[in-house]
Design a protein around this motif. Structure first.
Motif, short mmCIF file in Angstrom:
data_model
loop_
_atom_site.label_atom_id
_atom_site.label_comp_id
_atom_site.label_asym_id
_atom_site.label_seq_id
_atom_site.Cartn_x
_atom_site.Cartn_y
_atom_site.Cartn_z
N GLU A 186 -26.67 -42.54 -5.11
CA GLU A 186 -26.86 -41.17 -4.58
C GLU A 186 -25.52 -40.52 -4.29
N ILE A 187 -24.61 -41.30 -3.68
CA ILE A 187 -23.27 -40.76 -3.35
C ILE A 187 -22.49 -40.47 -4.63
N LEU A 188 -22.54 -41.39 -5.60
CA LEU A 188 -21.76 -41.24 -6.82
C LEU A 188 -22.25 -40.09 -7.70
N LEU A 189 -23.57 -39.87 -7.73
CA LEU A 189 -24.12 -38.84 -8.60
C LEU A 189 -24.18 -37.46 -7.94
N ASP A 190 -23.88 -37.41 -6.64
CA ASP A 190 -23.85 -36.14 -5.92
C ASP A 190 -22.46 -35.52 -6.05
N GLU A 191 -22.35 -34.43 -6.80
CA GLU A 191 -21.05 -33.79 -7.03
C GLU A 191 -20.41 -33.28 -5.75
N ASN A 192 -21.22 -33.07 -4.71
CA ASN A 192 -20.70 -32.53 -3.44
C ASN A 192 -20.23 -33.63 -2.49
N SER A 193 -20.40 -34.90 -2.90
CA SER A 193 -19.96 -36.00 -2.03
C SER A 193 -18.44 -35.97 -1.85
N GLU A 194 -18.02 -36.41 -0.68
CA GLU A 194 -16.57 -36.46 -0.41
C GLU A 194 -15.91 -37.48 -1.33
N LYS A 195 -14.67 -37.18 -1.74
CA LYS A 195 -13.96 -38.05 -2.67
C LYS A 195 -13.83 -39.47 -2.11
N GLU A 196 -13.53 -39.56 -0.82
CA GLU A 196 -13.32 -40.87 -0.19
C GLU A 196 -14.60 -41.71 -0.23
N LYS A 197 -15.76 -41.04 0.04
CA LYS A 197 -17.03 -41.76 0.02
C LYS A 197 -17.38 -42.23 -1.39
#
Length: 935
Positions: free
Chosen positions: A148-159
C-alpha cells in the motif's frame, strides 16, 4: 564541511541527544566515509544503528549493528541494538541469541535479563498453533501494508524506502517469500516495476530474486507469470543497477531450473515441476536474440553474454552432456559472430560497451572448448567459415571489414580455430591490402587483425614479408592516435615473433625509449578510450624487454597507476600484457646461466658474448621491485587473479606467479604483500595453471609462510589450503631453496595447532621431511629436524615414529650433531617422543652405542635450551623404568644431575635446576640414591 571523523562523531552525538536523528545519521555517515580507524568505525556504525532504531528503520539498524560486531564481536551495545532491531523485524530467535550474548558478557544487567524473558515468552507463544496463525496473519498484514505504501504515489519518500527495504528482507526468508507469493505478491511486484521508478523497480526485482532462491516451483511460476520477454526487456535498459539486478534474478531462476544454488526441500514440489528443459531453452533463445537487437543497451548485451558464458558450457568436462552448447552453436553462433564483427566507429554498430566484444570472444572460446569430438569442432568451423565468406564482398568494403573484424574476434577466442580461418582464401591478402587503404577505418580494422594474426610465427613471417613496410608508413603518416598506437604494437609484436629488428631498433631512429615514452603518454591519456589504451599496455609488454625502458617505466607513477587501473577490466589481452610487463620489470623471467668456461671459449673464438645490461643487475631489480610495491602492484595482481579462467589464462597465471615470487624476495616486504591481499591471491595460482606457474606460486607462499603469522597471513580455513602447495615443494625435483623455504613454512605452521599438524600428516609430508633429516646440506637438515620437532606433538606422528626404531635412532644421532640449531630441534623432538612413548625410552639404549655420551653432552651443553631438553630426556628415561634409572645412576650422569641440582636458585636457569632436582627425586623414590643436602 568537517573532515575529521572524531569531530563528526561528536557532532552526530549532539544531534542524537537533541533527537534530530536525520542529521545525526548524516554526521555519522560522513565520518564513516572519512574514517580509517577500525575501533572508531565500530563506534560510528553502532551509533548510526541507534539512530535507525529511533527512526524505526530496523533493517538498516540491524545491518549497521552487524558491521560493528564484525569489527568487535563483543561490542555489547551493538549486540543489544541488533537484538532490538531483529525483534522488530520478527526474527525472534536471532534476537534471543544476541540478547543471550549480552547477558553472558554482563550477567547482572537487569535490562538484558528482562529482554531474555520477554523474547523467550514470545518465541514460546510462536511455537504453539494459535501463535503460528497469529504470526502468519501479522506477516500478511505487514506485506499488504508495505505494498500500500509503495504503490501510493503520495507516500512519503522515507516511508517508501523503509517499506522497500523491509520487503526485500522479507523476500529472502522462506516464510516471508511464501506469504508474499500466496497473497498476490508477484502481481503487486509487477505493478511496482511498471511504475518506471528506478528505486521501486530495484526493490521489486530484488524481492523477486529472494523469493526464487532455492525454490524451483516458485521460480518457475514467477518466470511464467512475468514472462521471459519482459525480463529480457528490463535487462536491456540503459541503467546499470537495474540491468544487473534483473540479470541476478534471471541467474537465480536459471540456477533453480538447473538444480544448482542453495539446496532446499519443499515437500512435493518435484511432482509439480517435472521438466525444465523447455524453460531453459526458451531463456537461452531470448538471450541469443538480445545479442543482435538494436533495442538492447550495451550493458544489457553484456548481461546476456555473461549469462550465456556462465550457464551454457559444462562446469565439469567429466559430464558427457554438452547439449546446451550444441544448441547454442546451432541456433546462435552466427549471432555471437555478428557481435564480435561489430565496428564501433561505423554508424550501423550495435550499442556496445568496452567489454562487449571481448566477452563475446570469451563465449566463443568456452563453446569451442566444450565440444567433445572432431565432428562437433568441424561443424563449428564450417558455420564460422560460411558466415565469414558470406560477408566478404570486394564490391562492398564495409561488409568485408565486418568479416575481417570477425576473424580478429575469433583469434581472441578459440585461437586454433582463428588460425584456420586465416587460411581461408584471400583473408590474409585482404588484411594487408586494407592497410594500404586511404580510409582510416580500413587501416584501424586491418592493423588490429594483423596484430592478432601475428601471434603464430608462420603468420608473422607472411606479414613481415608483406606488411611491415605498410605498418611503418601508417605509423609515420597517420594523425589518428587509435591507428598510430595499433601500428606501433604491430611492429613491436612482429619484431618479437619474427626474431628480427623489424618492429623495434631499426624503427623510429632506433630508439625503444622514444617508443616507450609514446606508449606511456597514450596510457595516461584518459581522453582516449580504454579499448585503444589497452594497446599501449601491449606495446609496453614488448618494449619493457629493454632495461632502460623498464627502469624509466617504474619511475612513472601515473603510467603505473593507469596500467593497474586497466588491469581491473575483464580483458584477456590486457591481463596478459600487464603480467608480461611486470615480469620484465621484475626480471622474473627464466635466464640461462652462462658457464665461465664457455664464455672464455667464445671470446677465444671471437664469438659474440651477450653481456648483462647494467640496469638488469640485482641492485636495479631490487629498486624496481620496491617501486612497484609502493605503487600498489599487489592490489592490482590480486584483482587480476579474481578474473574468470577464460580471461586469466594459464599462461597469464604463470606470469602473475613469477611476479609474486619476485616481490616476495625480501622478507621485509612480505608483510606488505599479505596486507594487500597477496597471500589470498597466491592460493589459487598454486593449484591451477601451468606446472611452472604452480611451482612459482607455491614458492612465493612458502616465503610468506616461513616468516609470517599464519593466522594473519592466511586467516580462517584458508591456512589449510596452503599446506598442499608447501608439501609439493618437498619433491626432490625442486631446488634446494624451494625445499628449504617449504620446510620453514611447514615448521611455522606445525607450531600453531594440532589441526594444522594433522593436515600436514594427511598430505603425506612425513616421509619427505624424514628424508631431509638425512640430507648432507646443513640448513636443509636443520629445517627438517625443526619441523619434525614441532610435528611430534601430534599423536599420529608419534605413532609414525614408533614402528621402526630407525627413525628414533636418527633423532638420537641428530642430538649429537655439531650444528647447535639441529641439536635444539632434535633434542626437542626426542624429549617429546620419550615423554609419549615409554617403549622408546628402553629402546634408546639400543639404537646406538653413543646414546649415553650424547645424553651427557646435552645435559652439560652451554646453550641452556639444549641443556634443558637434555635433562627432560633424562627425566623421561628415569621415569619410564626403574632398571633403566638404575643403569643411568651407575654412570657419570648422576654426578651431572647432582651438580646441577645442588646449585643455588637462579631465575635465569631455574627451569634447568628444577628438572635436575626432579630427576634426583625420582631416583630417591626408587631407593637408588639417598637424600642429598644442598651445600
Amino acid at each position: 564541511q568537517m573532515e575529521d571523523p572524531i569531530q563528526l562523531k561528536e557532532e552526530g552525538n549532539k544531534y542524537f541527544q537533541a533527537s534530530d536523528y536525520e542529521k545525526a545519521v548524516q554526521s555519522y555517515t560522513q565520518a564513516i566515509k572519512l574514517n580509517k580507524d577500525k575501533a572508531l568505525q565500530a563506534v560510528l556504525y553502532r551509533n548510526r544503528a541507534a539512530c535507525f532504531l529511533k527512526k524505526e528503520e530496523y533493517a538498516k539498524a540491524a545491518s549497521d549493528a552487524s558491521r560493528a560486531i564484525d569489527i568487535n564481536a563483543s561490542d555489547i551495545k551493538a549486540l543489544y541494538r541488533r537484538s532490538q532491531a531483529l525483534e522488530k523485524l520478527g526474527k525472534l530467535d536471532q534476537a534471543f541469541k544476541d540478547a543471550q550474548k549480552c547477558a553472558t558478557i554482563e550477567p547482572r544487567n537487569k535490562n538484558f535479563q528482562e529482554t531474555l524473558r520477554r523474547l523467550g515468552a514470545n518465541i514460546q507463544e510462536k511455537v504453539n498453533a494459535g501463535g503460528a496463525l497469529r504470526i502468519q496473519f501479522s506477516t500478511d498484514m505487514r506485506v499488504q501494508k508495505m505494498f500500500e505504501i509503495l504503490l501510493d504515489e503520495n507516500s512519503e519518500k522515507e516511508k517508501r524506502e523503509k517499506a522497500a527495504n523491509n520487503l526485500i528482507v522479507l523476500g529472502r526468508e522462506e516464510a516471508g517469500a511464501e506469504r508474499i507469493f500466496q497473497n498476490n505478491g508477484v502481481s503487486l511486484l509487477l505493478q511496482l516495476i511498471e511504475t518506471k521508478n528506478a528505486e521501486l523497480i530495484l526493490a521489486a526485482v530484488r524481492t523477486l530474486s529472494g523469493m526464487c532462491t532455492g525454490h524451483k516451483a516458485r521460480a518457475t511460476a514467477i518466470l511464467h507469470y512475468l514472462g521471459i520477454d519482459n525480463i529480457c526487456m528490463w535487462m536491456s535498459v540503459d541503467n546499470e543497477e537495474i540491468s544487473l539486478a534483473v540479470c541476478n534474478l534471471l541467474q537465480t531462476i536459471t540456477d533453480c531450473l538447473l538444480g544448482q544454488g542453495p539446496e532446499e526441500h519443499h515437500g512435493k514440489e518435484e511432482a509439480v515441476v517435472l521438466d525444465t528443459k523447455k524453460d531453459l531453452r526458451m531463456i537461452t533463445m531470448r538471450l541469443l536474440d538480445m545479442l543482435v537487437s538494436k533495442k538492447v543497451s550495451g550493458q544489457g548485451r553484456d548481461r546476456a553474454l555473461n549469462l550465456l558464458n556462465k550457464n551454457i558450457p559444462r562446469k565439469d568436462l567429466k559430464d558427457h552432456d554438452n547439449s546446451r552448447t550444441i544448441f547454442v552453436i546451432d541456433n546462435g553462433l552466427k549471432k555471437i559472430l555478428k557481435v564480435v564483427g561489430q565496428i564501433p566507429e561505423m554508424p550501423d554498430c550495435l550499442p556496445l560497451t568496452e567489454n562487449t566484444q571481448l566477452t563475446a570472444s570469451v563465449l566463443l572460446n568456452k563453446l569451442y572448448d566444450d565440444l567433445r569430438c572432431d565432428p562437433e569442432r568441424d561443424n563449428y568451423r564450417v558455420i564460422c567459415e560460411e558466415y565469414i565468406k558470406s560477408k566478404i564482398d570486394p564490391q562492398n568494403m564495409d561488409k568485408t571489414l565486418h568479416a575481417i573484424q570477425m576473424v580478429s574476434g575469433v583469434l581472441q577466442g578459440p585461437f586454433d580455430l582463428g588460425n584456420k580461418l586465416l587460411g581461408m582464401k584471400g583473408v590474409m591478402e585482404m588484411m594487408v591490402a586494407l592497410c594500404g587503404s586511404e580510409r582510416e577505418i580500413d587501416q584501424l580494422v586491418a592493423v588490429e587483425a594483423l596484430i592478432h594474426a601475428s601471434t603464430k610465427l608462420s603468420r608473422a613471417t607472411f606479414i613481415i614479408s608483406n606488411g611491415v613496410t605498410l605498418l611503418k608508413e601508417i605509423y609515420k603518416k597517420t594523425k589518428n592516435e587509435k591507428i598510430k598506437i595499433r601500428a606501433l604494437v604491430g611492429l613491436c609484436k612482429l619484431g618479437s615473433a619474427g626474431g628480427t629488428d623489424y618492429g623495434l631498433r631499426q624503427f623510429a631512429e632506433g630508439s625503444t625509449e622514444k617508443l616507450a615514452r609514446q606508449c606511456r603518454k597514450w596510457l595516461c591519456n584518459t581522453s582516449i578510450d580504454a579499448r585503444t589504451r589497452k594497446w599501449a599496455v601491449e606495446g609496453l609488454a614488448y618494449l619493457t624487454l629493454d632495461a632502460d625502458v623498464k627502469d624509466d617505466f617504474v619511475e612513472d607513477e601515473p603510467a603505473l597507476q593507469a596500467m593497474f587501473e586497466l588491469a581491473k577490466t575483464s580483458d584477456k589481452t590486457i591481463l596478459y600484457s600487464v603480467a608480461s610487463a611486470l615480469v620484465n620489470c621484475t626480471n622474473s623471467y627464466d635466464t640461462k646461466e652462462l658457464l665461465p668456461e664457455l664464455v672464455q671459449l667464445a671470446k677465444f673464438s671471437k664469438q659474440h658474448v651477450p653481456e648483462e645490461h647494467p640496469k638488469d643487475k640485482k641492485d636495479f631489480v631490487v629498486k624496481r621491485v620496491k617501486r612497484l610495491l609502493k605503487a600498489g602492484v599487489v592490489s592490482a595482481l590480486a584483482c587480476m587473479v579474481k578474473a574468470d579462467s577464460a580471461i586469466l589464462t594459464d599462461q597469464s597465471k604463470e606470469l602473475v606467479a613469477r611476479v609474486f615470487l619476485a616481490l616476495c624476495e625480501d622478507p621485509r616486504d612480505r608483510g606488505t604483500i599479505v596486507a594487500q591481499g597477496g597471500g589470498k591471491a597466491l592460493i589459487p595460482l598454486a593449484v591451477e595453471g601451468t606446472e611452472v606457474g604452480k611451482i612459482k606460486a607455491s614458492h612465493a607462499l612458502a616465503k610468506i609462510a616461513a616468516v609470517s603469522n599464519p593466522d594473519m597471513a592466511f586467516p580462517g580455513e584458508r591456512v589449510y589450503e596452503v599446506v598442499r602447495p608447501l608439501v609439493s615443494l618437498l619433491n626432490t625435483e625442486r631446488d634446494g631453496l624451494q625445499n628449504y623455504e617449504a620446510l620453514l613454512g611447514l615448521t611455522n605452521f606445525s607450531g600453531r595447532s594440532d589441526k594444522l599438524r594433522m593436515k600436514i600428516v594427511k598430505e603425506r609430508a612425513l616421509p619427505d621431511i624424514e628424508n631431509y633429516m638425512f640430507e648432507n646440506h646443513d640448513q636443509l637438515r636443520q629445517a627438517a629436524t625443526e619441523c619434525m620437532c614441532n610435528l611430534v606433538v601430534n599423536k599420529e606422528v608419534t605413532r609414525w615414529a614408533s614402528p621402526t626404531w630407525l627413525r628414533a635412532r636418527l633423532v638420537v644421532l641428530l642430538c649429537g650433531e655439531e650444528d647447535e640449531k639441529v641439536q635444539v630441534a632434535a633434542a626437542g623432538a626426542l624429549a617429546m617422543l620419550t615423554a609419549a612413548q615409554k617403549k622408546l625410552c628402553s629402546k634408546m639404549t639400543e639404537v646406538t652405542t653413543q646414546w649415553l655420551e650424547i645424553l651427557q653432552r646435552l645435559c652439560l651443553h652451554d646453550n641452556m635450551e639444549v641443556q634443558h631438553r637434555g635433562l627432560v630426556i633424562a627425566f623421561n628415561l628415569i621415569s619410564a623404568d626403574k632398571e633403566l634409572a638404575k643403569k643411568l645412576v651407575e654412570t657419570e650422569l648422576l654426578e651431572i644431575l647432582t651438580y646441577l641440582g645442588k646449585q643455588e636458585d637462579d631465575p635465569k636457569k631455574q627451569h634447568i635446576i628444577n628438572v635436575a632436582r626432579d630427576c634426583l627425586t625420582r631416583c630417591m623414590d626408587y631407593g637408588l640414591i639417598k637424600p642429598l643436602s644442598r651445600a
